[in-house]
Motif scaffolding. Structure first.
Motif, PDB file in Angstrom:
ATOM      1  N   THR A   1       0.848  -1.193   0.000  1.00  0.00           N
ATOM      2  CA  THR A   1       0.000   0.000   0.000  1.00  0.00           C
ATOM      3  C   THR A   1       0.884   1.244   0.000  1.00  0.00           C
ATOM      4  OG1 THR A   1      -1.798  -1.081   1.190  1.00  0.00           O
ATOM      5  CG2 THR A   1      -1.685   1.298   1.361  1.00  0.00           C
ATOM      6  N   ALA A   2       0.449   2.291  -0.677  1.00  0.00           N
ATOM      7  CA  ALA A   2       1.204   3.553  -0.685  1.00  0.00           C
ATOM      8  C   ALA A   2       0.352   4.677  -0.116  1.00  0.00           C
ATOM      9  CB  ALA A   2       1.639   3.905  -2.102  1.00  0.00           C
ATOM     10  N   THR A   3       0.988   5.538   0.682  1.00  0.00           N
ATOM     11  CA  THR A   3       0.367   6.770   1.163  1.00  0.00           C
ATOM     12  C   THR A   3       1.149   7.932   0.563  1.00  0.00           C
ATOM     13  OG1 THR A   3      -0.436   5.827   3.249  1.00  0.00           O
ATOM     14  CG2 THR A   3      -0.122   8.203   3.173  1.00  0.00           C
ATOM     15  N   VAL A   4       0.473   8.789  -0.188  1.00  0.00           N
ATOM     16  CA  VAL A   4       1.133   9.888  -0.893  1.00  0.00           C
ATOM     17  C   VAL A   4       0.661  11.211  -0.304  1.00  0.00           C
ATOM     18  CG1 VAL A   4       1.518  10.977  -3.134  1.00  0.00           C
ATOM     19  CG2 VAL A   4       1.218   8.490  -2.993  1.00  0.00           C
ATOM     20  N   ALA A   5       1.619  12.048   0.111  1.00  0.00           N
ATOM     21  CA  ALA A   5       1.262  13.338   0.707  1.00  0.00           C
ATOM     22  C   ALA A   5       2.472  14.251   0.711  1.00  0.00           C
ATOM     23  CB  ALA A   5       0.749  13.147   2.132  1.00  0.00           C
TER      24      ALA A   5
ATOM     25  N   PHE B   1       0.923  -0.781  -6.845  1.00  0.00           N
ATOM     26  CA  PHE B   1       0.290  -0.894  -5.537  1.00  0.00           C
ATOM     27  C   PHE B   1      -1.214  -1.090  -5.701  1.00  0.00           C
ATOM     28  CE2 PHE B   1       4.231   1.253  -4.537  1.00  0.00           C
ATOM     29  CZ  PHE B   1       4.620   0.630  -3.358  1.00  0.00           C
ATOM     30  N   ARG B   2      -1.773  -1.954  -4.878  1.00  0.00           N
ATOM     31  CA  ARG B   2      -3.202  -2.233  -4.972  1.00  0.00           C
ATOM     32  C   ARG B   2      -4.051  -1.165  -4.286  1.00  0.00           C
ATOM     33  NH1 ARG B   2      -2.205  -3.941  -8.684  1.00  0.00           N
ATOM     34  NH2 ARG B   2      -2.063  -6.076  -9.456  1.00  0.00           N
ATOM     35  N   VAL B   3      -3.451  -0.450  -3.326  1.00  0.00           N
ATOM     36  CA  VAL B   3      -4.154   0.631  -2.629  1.00  0.00           C
ATOM     37  C   VAL B   3      -3.233   1.845  -2.586  1.00  0.00           C
ATOM     38  CG1 VAL B   3      -5.262   1.394  -0.504  1.00  0.00           C
ATOM     39  CG2 VAL B   3      -5.448  -0.998  -1.200  1.00  0.00           C
ATOM     40  N   VAL B   4      -3.739   2.998  -3.012  1.00  0.00           N
ATOM     41  CA  VAL B   4      -2.985   4.249  -2.938  1.00  0.00           C
ATOM     42  C   VAL B   4      -3.860   5.281  -2.229  1.00  0.00           C
ATOM     43  CG1 VAL B   4      -1.805   6.087  -4.187  1.00  0.00           C
ATOM     44  CG2 VAL B   4      -1.735   3.744  -5.068  1.00  0.00           C
ATOM     45  N   ARG B   5      -3.369   5.773  -1.100  1.00  0.00           N
ATOM     46  CA  ARG B   5      -4.086   6.785  -0.325  1.00  0.00           C
ATOM     47  C   ARG B   5      -3.381   8.123  -0.491  1.00  0.00           C
ATOM     48  NH1 ARG B   5      -4.329   6.098   6.160  1.00  0.00           N
ATOM     49  NH2 ARG B   5      -2.080   5.922   5.826  1.00  0.00           N
TER      50      ARG B   5
END
Length: 413
Positions: A44-48, A229-233
């Motif tokens: 999973t990736a968190t982008v900010a 990635f299957r989930v990107v927030r």
């Protein structure tokens, strides 16, 4: 022929396997570690952007899973019947800063030592750098096999169920803007998640957007990152316009941010937005003999925050009183917010709100007055939609034209 001379048939590296039908009820369920975000066997990736609170958010999530407590009020889908082993690695901050953050989280949420003991693993990249993908000659980059082996050994050896690496830029030395590098890192992380049976979370920075709202597409090396990635927030700071609607004065909006699942392949898409706030927590490490700054360290902790509901604290007797007042007062029922006889001003008086009735300029009204106007406007809109109020046009003799007004529709019982 001698035994040692028997030829050994080499296993083919690539071969097609015939699909064998199984009862779908026997297929193991996908295991969600944290609702909609972290999954066993996936990355999973968190982008900010920097300074928004992404590290604090991931660390609160890590403590939540390690303690088995729904700290951010996710709801019934959060598993409170088990604790997970979570490893949080931060490549930017020294260990004592990470320690401050964990203690501030535990202090705010009233978590004691026994609740996370043996389940939370914490490391700093300053003490233990991890460079999984490095720059290399003509190829441009190289996945380091020894680092990969140690990574899988550490995760497997400690029974880690979720590993979060923050940020990705400290996880690689190759060009983080390269799609090829992003493809390599996402593929490698997915492989680690699969081999170790754990979830992998990566925190990543976006490209510069000059203040515009970011999406998953804005992540550095975005195309490959999204594909891998299957989930990107994504996280975005509250805007000044949003703050005005919420009644938040000054620059206070900079402590609020919203999280959006911009890509999610493992559950049905959701259109909801989750809001968070950075709460100031003071650690008990102050010095009373320091006459200039005796307080302990101030640490900002991510806490849940809900967008104000316009109907918060609206009581039944106030609804009845408003409809009664509207029926009695035929001159305070204008539909236009520009009028001093706007029906919203009448509602505001019942709710004891100050809408700055006689202040025409928005810039001259206070943040609270503008927020009160927005709130009354939303309540009236919803009441019109529900039929409690109706909108119609009536002739205005002074202006010589029809004007829209609001009247009582279905009486509130």
């Amino acid at each position: 022929m001698k035994a040692d001379a028997i030829p050994v048939k080499k296993k083919r590296l690539v071969e097609a396997h015939r699909f064998i039908w199984h009862n779908p009820a026997t297929i193991p369920r996908r295991e969600c570690l944290y609702p909609d975000l972290y999954y066993r066997g996936f990355a999973t990736a968190t982008v900010a952007p920097g300074g928004i609170g992404k590290s604090g958010l991931c660390l609160v999530e890590a403590v939540a899973l390690a303690s088995g407590r729904d700290l951010l009020r996710i709801g019934s889908r959060f598993r409170t019947d088990e604790k997970l082993r979570v490893w949080y690695w931060n490549g930017e901050d020294p260990f004592d800063e990470l320690e401050r953050q964990v203690h501030a989280i535990c202090q705010h949420y009233r978590i004691d030592r026994d609740e996370i003991d043996g389940h939370l693993f914490l490391d700093s990249g300053r003490d233990m750098p991890i460079k999984l993908v490095t720059a290399s000659g003509r190829d441009g980059f190289k996945v380091q096999p020894e680092v990969l082996n140690q990574l899988e050994g550490t995760i497997g050896g400690n029974g880690i169920e979720l590993a979060i690496f923050d940020p990705l830029a400290n996880f690689v030395t190759a060009n983080a803007n390269s799609n090829e590098v992003m493809a390599a890192i996402s593929e490698t992380c997915a492989t680690v998640a699969s081999h170790c049976g754990c979830g992998i979370g990566l925190v990543h920075h976006p490209r510069k957007t000059n203040g515009a709202e970011i999406t998953a597409e804005d992540a550095r090396g975005g195309g490959a990152l999204i594909a891998g990635f299957r989930v990107v927030r994504v996280l975005n700071r509250m805007t000044a316009a949003e703050a005005e609607k919420a009644g938040i004065p000054g620059n206070g909006h900079r402590r609020y941010f919203r999280a959006t699942l911009d890509k999610i392949n493992l559950t049905p898409p959701r259109d909801d937005v989750t809001w968070r706030y950075l709460e100031d927590v003071v650690l008990p490490n102050g010095d009373p003999y320091d006459l200039i700054n005796p307080d302990g360290d101030h640490v900002r902790v991510v806490v849940p925050w809900r967008w104000p509901n316009p109907f918060d604290d609206v009581q039944s007797h106030q609804i009845i009183a408003f409809q009664d007042a509207l029926e009695r007062n035929e001159t305070r029922n204008r539909a236009s917010q520009q009028s001093t006889d706007w029906v919203g001003h009448l509602l505001a008086e019942i709710l004891e709100l100050d809408t700055g009735r006689f202040i025409k300029s928005k810039d001259e009204r206070s943040t609270a007055q503008n927020a009160a106007r927005n709130r009354c406007a939303e309540i009236i809109k919803q009441w019109i939609d529900s039929g409690m109020l109706t909108e119609e046009t009536v002739p205005d003799e002074k202006k010589g034209r029809d004007i829209p007004v609001v009247r009582v529709g279905t009486r509130y019982a």
